[in-house]
Design an enzyme around this catalytic site. Structure first.
Site, PDB file in Angstrom:
ATOM      1  N   HIS A 420       0.824  -1.205   0.000  1.00  0.00           N
ATOM      2  CA  HIS A 420       0.000   0.000   0.000  1.00  0.00           C
ATOM      3  C   HIS A 420       0.860   1.258   0.000  1.00  0.00           C
ATOM      4  CE1 HIS A 420      -2.190   3.316   1.955  1.00  0.00           C
ATOM      5  NE2 HIS A 420      -3.183   2.909   1.197  1.00  0.00           N
ATOM      6  N   CYS A 751      35.207   4.425 -24.516  1.00  0.00           N
ATOM      7  CA  CYS A 751      34.351   4.460 -23.323  1.00  0.00           C
ATOM      8  C   CYS A 751      34.968   5.288 -22.209  1.00  0.00           C
ATOM      9  CB  CYS A 751      34.053   3.042 -22.838  1.00  0.00           C
ATOM     10  SG  CYS A 751      35.508   2.024 -22.499  1.00  0.00           S
TER      11      CYS A 751
END
Length: 801
Positions: A420, A751
């Site tokens: 919830h 990279c």
């Protein structure tokens, strides 16, 4: 009652167009029974009372006028929410059933019992409001459900209580917030044969990643017993993620996440006044997964089928019958948060200058905030809540919604991603951390904290006020480029945050990050576990590997799952995974690692990269890495994975590594496997043609290449001014290897950090003819624009030449 509107309708006669008659929940059940049974999706038998039946009950007891009057007093400030709700509920609970309506419900219950094959069949009695499960309002948990109800009298009592629950404080408050008129919302009741999940398990699943909106995964939460413990967030459930695009191939097992929850309690059947009771789980239940792989894949396929039928992401509840081992879908509704999120714009948060980490749990959302703690242990004390505070509590239920919407963030001891607290936090747009275990014990009232959900799946609470940098990233209108712009990713937990970026793949995925954070054990300590001398490490390893008969399987499982999330994030685009590149001092820091690593004066230039893979010191550990990659490609189905070898000093070393990989089922070219090599040593440039004959591509590691070209320790503060990736010598090396790679027909990318820091460096790479540039996600948009600008400038220069 008119003949056109019977008070009771069986699910098989309902469809999703019947929301006005039976509410969203019951209309959806009918839709699935009618249209999805042919796909093997099972929905428990049952029927619904209509909205007209609700109004008949209200009018038979002359309740419209007193309910309207009470609500008017509330609106005028003459009565409190609590007094109003209590008064209206009391009116309904004291109402009498009209004889014909009671008879209709009783006859349907008797027919359901006959269908089930035994009298007094146990049923679930669930509320279904005519305004619920709409695209902008979920009404999650606003009305009551009652489980294990048997007998006609108990059923009618439960139905009356369902009607009353339309006026709980939380339901009244929610309708006010959403702008629904109270007296225009009716309540239908779903009466559904109980699935004996008290003898097995139940849970919730979403056909989308609830935190990032990534639409290629199914998220499944599972706990023992009835599913209310998962929905209410009173347990930490198991969590599974399945990659949807590979589900059609029945030979694959594309499960990319399996986290075992504590599952400390379960809800089971009871006798007497209370039809259910909460009991502790057995030690064996806490240690076991609720679902096996076949059941996980079945549920995921059902989620995909339900999503395809409804045409939108779905929030689904499921239950497994412990008597028959059958799995059922007991509810399905549209997902209401990520489905509304703008696709082109999202925010990125960065946390710096953060204090000591106080507690952690599952991150809900991706934001970060600072604030003062407001610790509330009971719903009776919610009046003490301070607006704008960080709500800390054990768990929440719908009674907490009025104060949750006034909070800056929410932290709970218990619950999973489908609890919830998680659902409401998402709908309110609040960062939340659930399932922390001990937040109510470790945090105190008015303590200044930073709540960070911006660092992946795990959320962290830091002491004091950290610096929070917020950036809006707009990917709409980004220019196309011939040069691929890819991402550097390491953390699997954060990989899905970046799925909306139009990247061309993952140029660098670091295996060592997964090993250090998810596996945590040195692979050789698993291979040689019985011979370990460190008893403390041995105990820790035994605890981590519980449930694995062969301890090396633990390494393979954990590594494959971590890498799978990286492979999934941008699938089917290429994902280049670099094999482990720890230095010896880093390896020694893993559990059990000290016994297997030599002490080196300079680990940066020592026993690292390719030299480890064929060495007797580590060869068996490398075999486990290969097994994980093989599982990733062959068993899970991620054929987009490319393997990359780091720090390969010579062509002879390359041959040895490729031979060891082939011995372990990773043969270059077989089953489409491509193998790349890092270009980070001058020998890789000098002998580029020879390396290109052995590998399918290069990735330039500009940090190490700069270090070895200039002879500068990249970690030395005294030499920091000399470490320059844009030095002429370094750029010569980069341009040379790009030219050699292209001549040999091999792919080549970079990279390093330089293109992110300097657009001119990106332009240099484009001019040199690089195929791809891989950058950190937060640099992607800037680099993509810089590359596009460089390509335009180059095209214009060629036109004018």
């Amino acid at each position: 009652m008119s003949k056109q509107s019977p008070p009771v309708i069986w699910f098989e006669r309902l469809a999703r167009g019947d929301v006005a008659r039976v509410g969203g929940k019951n209309a959806s059940l009918g839709e699935m029974v009618q249209n999805l049974a042919a796909k093997g999706i099972r929905v428990p038998d049952g029927f619904a009372t209509t909205a007209d039946a609700y109004w008949q009950f209200i009018d038979a007891n002359r309740l419209r006028e007193p309910i309207t009057a009470r609500l008017a007093d509330l609106a005028a400030g003459k009565a409190t929410l609590a007094d109003t709700g209590e008064a209206i509920r009391s009116l309904i609970l004291h109402g009498d059933w009209p004889a014909d309506l009671a008879a209709a419900v009783g006859e349907a219950y008797a027919a359901l019992a006959e269908r089930a094959g035994h009298a007094d069949v146990a049923v679930a009695v669930r509320s279904s409001a005519t305004a619920e499960d709409l695209p902008d309002a979920s009404f999650a948990g606003q009305q009551e459900s009652f489980l294990n109800i048997t007998g006609e009298a108990a059923l009618l009592d439960a139905c009356r209580r369902c009607y009353a629950s339309l006026f709980t404080d939380r339901a009244i408050s929610y309708r006010q917030v959403k702008g629904f008129e109270h007296m225009k919302v009716a309540l239908s009741i779903g009466v559904q044969r109980m699935v004996r999940s008290d003898l097995a398990g139940a849970g919730v699943m979403f056909s989308i990643d609830t935190e990032t909106g990534f639409d290629k995964v199914v998220l499944i939460d599972a706990a023992w017993g009835l599913g209310e413990t998962v929905v209410q967030g009173t347990v930490e459930p198991d969590e599974y993620q399945v990659f949807k695009p590979l589900l059609d191939d029945r030979s694959l097992v594309p499960i990319i996440e399996k986290k075992r929850g504590q599952k400390a309690q379960k809800l089971i059947y009871a006798t007497g006044e209370q039809p259910t009771r909460l009991v502790p789980t057995a030690k064996a239940e806490r240690a076991a997964f609720v679902l096996n792989d076949a059941e996980i894949l079945t549920l995921a396929r059902w989620a995909v089928a339900i999503e395809a039928h409804y045409g939108c992401p779905m929030d689904i509840e499921w239950a497994k019958d412990g008597e028959t081992d059958e799995i059922f879908i007991v509810q399905a509704r549209p997902e209401t948060v990520q489905a509304r999120r703008a696709a082109g714009v999202f925010k990125s948060y960065r946390i710096t200058q953060k204090g000591r980490r106080l507690v952690s749990g599952l991150a809900i959302g991706d934001a970060a905030v600072t604030g003062r703690v407001c610790l509330i242990e009971s719903a009776d004390d919610i009046g003490r809540f301070i607006d704008g505070a960080v709500l800390v509590t054990a768990t929440t239920d719908p009674d907490w919604v009025p104060i949750m919407k006034r909070a800056a963030a929410i932290i709970t001891d218990h619950g999973g991603r489908t609890s919830h607290a998680a659902i409401v936090s998402r709908e309110l747009g609040l960062p939340a951390i659930v399932g922390t275990g001990y937040a109510t014990e470790l945090l105190h009232f008015e303590q200044e904290v930073t709540v960070s959900c911006a660092e992946g799946d795990q959320g962290f609470v830091y002491e004091g006020q950290a610096t929070i940098e917020e950036e809006a990233l707009d990917v709409a209108g980004l220019p196309a480029t011939r040069t691929d712009v890819m991402l550097n990713l390491a953390n699997p937990a954060a990989a899905f945050r970046w799925w909306r970026l139009p990247a061309d793949g993952v140029g660098l995925a670091r295996m060592e990050f997964v090993i250090s954070n998810a596996v945590r054990v040195h692979p050789m300590a698993l291979v040689r576990y019985d011979a370990l001398k460190d008893e403390a490490a041995k105990r820790d390893i035994a605890a981590l590997t519980a449930g694995h008969a062969d301890k090396t399987d633990y390494f393979v499982d954990k590594l494959a799952l971590g890498l799978a999330r990286l492979a999934a994030a941008l699938h089917p685009k290429p994902v280049i995974i670099r094999m482990s590149d720890f230095k010896t001092n880093e390896y020694a820091g893993l559990l059990g690692g000290a016994e297997f690593e030599p002490a080196e004066e300079n680990p940066m230039l020592g026993f690292r990269g390719a030299s480890r893979y064929y060495s007797p010191r580590y060869r068996e550990g490398f075999a486990l890495e290969c097994r994980a990659i093989r599982r990733l490609r062959a068993e899970m189905g991620f054929k987009n994975v490319i393997v990359m070898i780091p720090f390969c000093r010579s062509v002879e070393e390359a041959d040895k590594v490729l031979a060891v990989m082939a011995e372990n089922g990773l043969k270059r070219g077989e089953d489409g496997l491509k193998v790349f090599v890092m270009c980070e040593i001058p020998s890789n440039v000098i002998l580029a043609a020879d390396f290109a004959s052995r590998f399918d591509g290069f990735s330039i590691g500009s940090n190490d290449l700069t270090q070895l070209t200039l002879g500068v320790d990249r970690d030395s503060a005294d030499l920091a001014e000399l470490f320059d990736e844009e030095d002429a010598a370094v750029k010569w090396m980069i341009a040379r290897v790009i030219a050699e790679a292209r001549k040999a027909g091999a792919k080549i990318g970079l990279c390093g950090q330089a293109p992110s820091d300097n657009p001119d460096f990106a332009a240099f790479l484009v001019k040199a003819g690089i195929h791809s540039i891989s950058v950190s996600p937060d640099s992607f948009i800037a680099v993509k624009r810089a590359v596009a600008a460089a390509e335009r400038a180059q095209d214009e220069k060629e036109i004018h030449a």
